[in-house]
Design a protein around this motif. Structure first.
Motif, short mmCIF file in Angstrom:
data_model
loop_
_atom_site.label_atom_id
_atom_site.label_comp_id
_atom_site.label_asym_id
_atom_site.label_seq_id
_atom_site.Cartn_x
_atom_site.Cartn_y
_atom_site.Cartn_z
N ARG A 21 1.17 -0.58 -0.38
CA ARG A 21 -0.31 0.03 0.11
C ARG A 21 0.49 0.90 -0.17
N GLN A 22 1.40 1.10 0.08
CA GLN A 22 2.63 2.54 0.57
C GLN A 22 3.15 2.57 -0.18
N LEU A 23 3.97 2.00 -1.03
CA LEU A 23 4.49 1.83 -2.13
C LEU A 23 3.95 2.19 -3.74
N ARG A 24 2.96 2.06 -3.54
CA ARG A 24 1.25 1.66 -4.41
C ARG A 24 1.67 3.85 -4.98
N PRO A 25 2.24 4.11 -5.85
CA PRO A 25 2.84 6.02 -5.67
C PRO A 25 1.01 6.95 -5.82
N ASP A 26 1.19 7.56 -5.48
CA ASP A 26 -0.12 8.35 -6.02
C ASP A 26 -0.14 9.41 -7.17
N GLY A 27 -0.48 8.91 -8.11
CA GLY A 27 -0.68 10.01 -9.33
C GLY A 27 -1.63 11.23 -9.20
N ARG A 28 -2.01 11.13 -8.03
CA ARG A 28 -2.70 12.80 -8.38
C ARG A 28 -2.40 13.47 -8.01
N ALA A 29 -1.64 12.88 -6.92
CA ALA A 29 -0.01 14.05 -6.44
C ALA A 29 0.97 14.20 -6.98
N THR A 30 1.71 13.78 -8.09
CA THR A 30 2.27 13.54 -8.25
C THR A 30 1.30 15.01 -9.82
N ARG A 31 0.29 14.27 -10.51
CA ARG A 31 -0.37 15.48 -11.12
C ARG A 31 -0.23 16.46 -10.54
N TRP A 32 0.03 16.89 -9.56
CA TRP A 32 -0.48 17.99 -8.73
C TRP A 32 0.22 18.76 -8.87
N ALA A 33 1.29 17.82 -8.12
CA ALA A 33 3.12 18.79 -7.87
C ALA A 33 3.55 19.27 -9.18
N GLY A 34 3.52 18.80 -10.77
CA GLY A 34 3.73 19.21 -12.05
C GLY A 34 3.09 20.11 -12.24
N GLN A 35 1.06 20.60 -12.52
CA GLN A 35 1.02 21.44 -12.68
C GLN A 35 1.04 22.76 -11.48
N HIS A 36 1.55 22.05 -10.06
CA HIS A 36 1.55 23.36 -8.90
C HIS A 36 2.79 24.32 -9.50
N GLU A 37 3.48 23.74 -9.99
CA GLU A 37 5.25 23.93 -10.95
C GLU A 37 5.09 25.14 -11.70
N ARG A 38 3.99 24.24 -12.82
CA ARG A 38 3.95 25.22 -14.02
C ARG A 38 2.96 26.56 -13.96
N ARG A 39 2.09 26.02 -12.70
CA ARG A 39 1.63 27.66 -12.83
C ARG A 39 1.82 28.66 -11.88
N ARG A 40 2.92 28.06 -11.08
CA ARG A 40 4.09 29.28 -11.02
C ARG A 40 5.17 29.39 -11.53
N ALA A 41 5.59 28.67 -12.64
CA ALA A 41 6.12 29.32 -13.39
C ALA A 41 5.94 30.62 -14.48
N GLU A 42 4.58 30.04 -14.39
CA GLU A 42 3.34 30.56 -15.71
C GLU A 42 3.25 32.35 -14.84
N PHE A 43 2.86 31.82 -13.53
CA PHE A 43 2.78 33.05 -12.51
C PHE A 43 3.91 34.48 -12.13
N VAL A 44 5.19 33.44 -12.75
CA VAL A 44 6.63 34.56 -12.88
C VAL A 44 6.84 34.97 -13.48
N ASP A 45 6.75 34.39 -14.88
CA ASP A 45 6.79 35.22 -16.49
C ASP A 45 5.55 36.20 -15.91
N ALA A 46 4.92 36.55 -16.03
CA ALA A 46 3.56 37.18 -16.10
C ALA A 46 4.06 38.31 -15.30
N ALA A 47 4.61 37.83 -14.01
CA ALA A 47 4.77 38.46 -12.86
C ALA A 47 6.72 39.68 -13.77
N LEU A 48 6.77 39.06 -14.66
CA LEU A 48 8.30 39.85 -15.07
C LEU A 48 7.55 40.98 -15.92
N ALA A 49 6.66 40.14 -16.81
CA ALA A 49 5.97 41.12 -17.92
C ALA A 49 5.86 42.53 -17.14
N ALA A 50 4.75 42.14 -16.19
CA ALA A 50 4.05 43.84 -15.36
C ALA A 50 5.59 43.50 -15.14
#
Length: 259
Positions: A21-50
């Motif tokens: 049970r512990q070794l089975r990966p949580d796909g949702r958590a992995t996807r959320w982490a990747g999406q979170h980093e992508r969104r942060r990068a998008e917001f940083v790009d928006a900040a640079l433009a602003a």
């Protein structure tokens, strides 16, 4: 029926080995982490433009507006304003570091190396003045991490190593390399920042020439004090090539002469 299915599912999990049970990966958590980093990068790009549009004192509301989201949505991806400032400062630092490639890998004559390095630095400052001022505003001296202090330190260390290797190759004491390197970095940064705020009728090309001449004068003085004279307009091979090509500086070519 729903309660029964949930009961059976929990029963299967209870019967499953704990390690499985512990070794089975949580796909949702992995996807959320990747999406979170992508969104942060998008917001940083928006900040640079602003920042480029509104200046270094741009508000979070402006950044959120540029990103097309509400301010509260922006802070779902950052732990307050300081976290956003740190992320933006790190990104600006990366941009400057990439732009300064000629400094990390100098080629040509001494004057050519210096001119290209200074011109690259000043060109970035003039084209990204707001980002530069933002970086100074949120440097490590405040709450933000990263910043121009890190870049100056990296430049100072790199030039210390480069100048020290040349001094050793020429048979000179390498100890002055660090003081000279960090002093030159501070000199160029201070003069550039002042010029950016108050050009006083001096164009970029003229400033590049002034800084280049001063830097060469300091380096030339250090070399001549050790009895080595370089032609500033002749190609200067990297230290390891000089060491491999000559037993002593100036024995096989006229790149360096001893007085």
């Amino acid at each position: 029926m729903g309660a029964y299915i949930l009961y059976r599912l929990l029963g299967r999990l209870d019967g499953m080995p704990t390690s499985t049970r512990q070794l089975r990966p949580d796909g949702r958590a992995t996807r959320w982490a990747g999406q979170h980093e992508r969104r942060r990068a998008e917001f940083v790009d928006a900040a640079l433009a602003a920042i480029a549009e509104h200046g270094p004192e741009v508000s979070t509301e402006r950044i959120a507006e540029r990103a097309g989201v509400a301010r509260t949505r922006l802070y779902k991806h950052f732990d307050g304003a300081s976290d956003l400032q740190r992320a933006v400062s790190r990104r600006v630092t990366e941009l400057i570091t990439e732009e300064l490639e000629p400094v990390w890998n100098p080629r040509g004559s001494p004057m050519r190396m210096i001119t290209v390095a200074v011109d690259t630095h000043l060109r970035w400052l003039t084209e990204h003045a707001h980002l530069y001022r933002y970086l100074l505003r949120y440097s490590p001296a405040g709450e933000a991490a990263g910043g121009f202090t890190d870049i100056k330190t990296a430049l100072g260390r790199h030039l210390t190593q480069l100048f020290g290797e040349y001094l050793r190759t020429f048979g000179l004491d390498p100890r002055p390399a660090e003081t000279t390197a960090f002093g030159l970095v501070g000199y160029v940064e201070s003069a550039s920042a002042r010029w950016l705020d108050n050009p006083a009728g001096i164009g970029r090309e003229e400033l590049v020439e002034q800084l280049t001449e001063t830097i060469w004068t300091i380096l030339d003085h250090t070399l001549r004090a050790g009895g080595v004279e370089l032609d500033p307009h002749r190609p200067l091979p990297p230290p390891h090539e000089l060491a491999q090509g000559t037993e002593a500086p100036g024995d096989h070519d006229e790149t360096a002469k001893r007085s």
